[in-house]
Design a protein around this motif. Structure first.
Motif, short mmCIF file in Angstrom:
data_model
loop_
_atom_site.label_atom_id
_atom_site.label_comp_id
_atom_site.label_asym_id
_atom_site.label_seq_id
_atom_site.Cartn_x
_atom_site.Cartn_y
_atom_site.Cartn_z
N GLY A 132 49.81 30.93 8.87
CA GLY A 132 49.55 32.21 8.24
C GLY A 132 48.26 32.14 7.43
N VAL A 133 47.61 33.27 7.27
CA VAL A 133 46.35 33.33 6.51
C VAL A 133 46.62 34.04 5.18
N SER A 134 46.16 33.42 4.12
CA SER A 134 46.37 33.95 2.77
C SER A 134 45.06 33.96 2.00
N LEU A 135 45.03 34.77 0.96
CA LEU A 135 43.90 34.75 0.04
C LEU A 135 44.42 34.24 -1.30
N VAL A 136 43.87 33.10 -1.74
CA VAL A 136 44.23 32.51 -3.03
C VAL A 136 43.22 33.04 -4.04
N THR A 137 43.71 33.52 -5.19
CA THR A 137 42.82 34.11 -6.20
C THR A 137 43.16 33.60 -7.59
N VAL A 138 42.15 33.62 -8.44
CA VAL A 138 42.33 33.24 -9.84
C VAL A 138 41.32 34.04 -10.67
N HIS A 139 41.73 34.38 -11.87
CA HIS A 139 40.80 35.03 -12.81
C HIS A 139 40.34 33.96 -13.78
N ASP A 140 39.03 33.78 -13.89
CA ASP A 140 38.46 32.78 -14.79
C ASP A 140 38.12 33.45 -16.12
N PRO A 141 38.94 33.22 -17.15
CA PRO A 141 38.67 33.89 -18.43
C PRO A 141 37.40 33.38 -19.12
N GLU A 142 36.92 32.20 -18.72
CA GLU A 142 35.72 31.63 -19.34
C GLU A 142 34.49 32.51 -19.10
N ASP A 143 34.35 33.02 -17.85
CA ASP A 143 33.20 33.87 -17.57
C ASP A 143 33.62 35.27 -17.11
N GLY A 144 34.92 35.55 -17.10
CA GLY A 144 35.41 36.86 -16.73
C GLY A 144 35.37 37.15 -15.24
N GLU A 145 35.05 36.15 -14.43
CA GLU A 145 34.91 36.33 -12.98
C GLU A 145 36.23 36.07 -12.26
N ALA A 150 47.17 33.29 -7.91
CA ALA A 150 47.99 34.15 -7.05
C ALA A 150 47.63 33.93 -5.59
N VAL A 151 48.55 34.34 -4.73
CA VAL A 151 48.35 34.28 -3.28
C VAL A 151 48.78 35.61 -2.68
N SER A 152 47.91 36.17 -1.84
CA SER A 152 48.22 37.37 -1.08
C SER A 152 48.29 36.97 0.39
N VAL A 153 49.44 37.20 1.03
CA VAL A 153 49.62 36.88 2.45
C VAL A 153 49.03 38.05 3.24
N LEU A 154 48.01 37.75 4.07
CA LEU A 154 47.25 38.80 4.74
C LEU A 154 47.94 39.33 6.00
N THR A 155 47.68 40.62 6.27
CA THR A 155 48.19 41.27 7.48
C THR A 155 47.15 41.14 8.58
N GLU A 156 47.57 41.44 9.81
CA GLU A 156 46.65 41.37 10.94
C GLU A 156 45.47 42.34 10.77
N GLY A 157 45.63 43.37 9.98
CA GLY A 157 44.54 44.31 9.73
C GLY A 157 43.55 43.83 8.68
N GLY A 160 55.01 44.91 7.88
CA GLY A 160 53.69 44.50 8.35
C GLY A 160 53.74 43.30 9.28
N ARG A 161 52.60 43.05 9.92
CA ARG A 161 52.48 41.91 10.84
C ARG A 161 51.46 40.94 10.28
N PRO A 162 51.76 39.64 10.35
CA PRO A 162 50.90 38.64 9.72
C PRO A 162 49.61 38.36 10.50
N LEU A 163 48.60 37.94 9.76
CA LEU A 163 47.38 37.40 10.35
C LEU A 163 47.60 35.90 10.50
N LEU A 164 47.30 35.37 11.68
CA LEU A 164 47.49 33.95 11.94
C LEU A 164 46.16 33.28 12.25
N TYR A 165 46.11 31.96 12.04
CA TYR A 165 44.95 31.16 12.42
C TYR A 165 45.45 30.12 13.42
N PHE A 166 44.84 30.10 14.62
CA PHE A 166 45.30 29.22 15.69
C PHE A 166 44.13 28.87 16.59
#
Length: 182
Positions: free
Chosen positions: A35-48, A88-95, A168-174
């Motif tokens: 499955g394909v996911s987007l891992v995210t974090v908010h960096d409070p040091e620089d606000g990014e 955080a992690v968002s599990v991506l859809t095929e779209g 929804g339907r998952p996005l896969l990497y294969f």
């Protein structure tokens, strides 16, 4: 009285044990759909906000709820997650294939520009971006960092888990590319 015996086997030293070449390893593991996911974090040091596409996200335990991600050592994500313990992690859809591709690009200009074009909202537990329309999202706190070759494994306790798109339907990497079910 029950005694639990745990066996710990040391890893062989690289020079002491034969191992697969990087090309052999890559070819073999490309046969595993992930499955394909987007891992995210908010960096409070620089606000990014920082994000990275991941196919190395997995469930570890139900009680307590634990997950694991793998990040490249010395990457921006690794650096930020060495200072910030929530992500955080968002599990991506095929779209969301384009989104996965954009956050996987090496040498990309800026995560700020990518997030500006990505519909998202802030996670209530972590403040990290959660992708709108994702199959599922989880917010985590790092329990343990584990050095592993050229990557760092992060074991995270799940603080909140949601399923915004249960149909929804998952996005896969294969085999080196994005795929869909069916």
């Amino acid at each position: 009285m029950t005694t639990t015996v745990r066996y710990v086997y040391p890893s062989p030293q690289p020079e002491a044990a034969p191992h697969a070449t990087p090309d052999e390893f890559r070819a073999a593991l490309s046969q595993l759909a992930a499955g394909v996911s987007l891992v995210t974090v908010h960096d409070p040091e620089d606000g990014e906000d920082v994000g990275m596409t991941a196919t190395s996200f997995l469930s570890v335990s139900l009680e307590p709820p634990l997950v694991l991600i793998s990040v490249r050592e010395d990457s921006r994500m690794d650096e930020v997650l060495s200072r910030v313990d929530t992500w955080a992690v968002s599990v991506l859809t095929e779209g969301q294939k384009t989104l996965g591709s954009r956050f996987a690009m090496k040498g990309r200009l800026s995560d700020r520009l990518l997030f500006a074009d990505t519909p998202h909202h802030r996670g209530p537990r972590t403040g990290a971006p959660l992708v709108d329309g994702a199959l599922a999202t989880v917010e985590c706190r790092t329990e343990q960092r584990i050095p592993a070759g050229d990557h760092t494994l992060l074991l995270g306790r799940v603080l909140e888990a949601t399923v915004p798109d249960p149909g929804g339907r998952p996005l896969l990497y294969f085999r080196g590319g994005y795929r869909t079910l069916g």
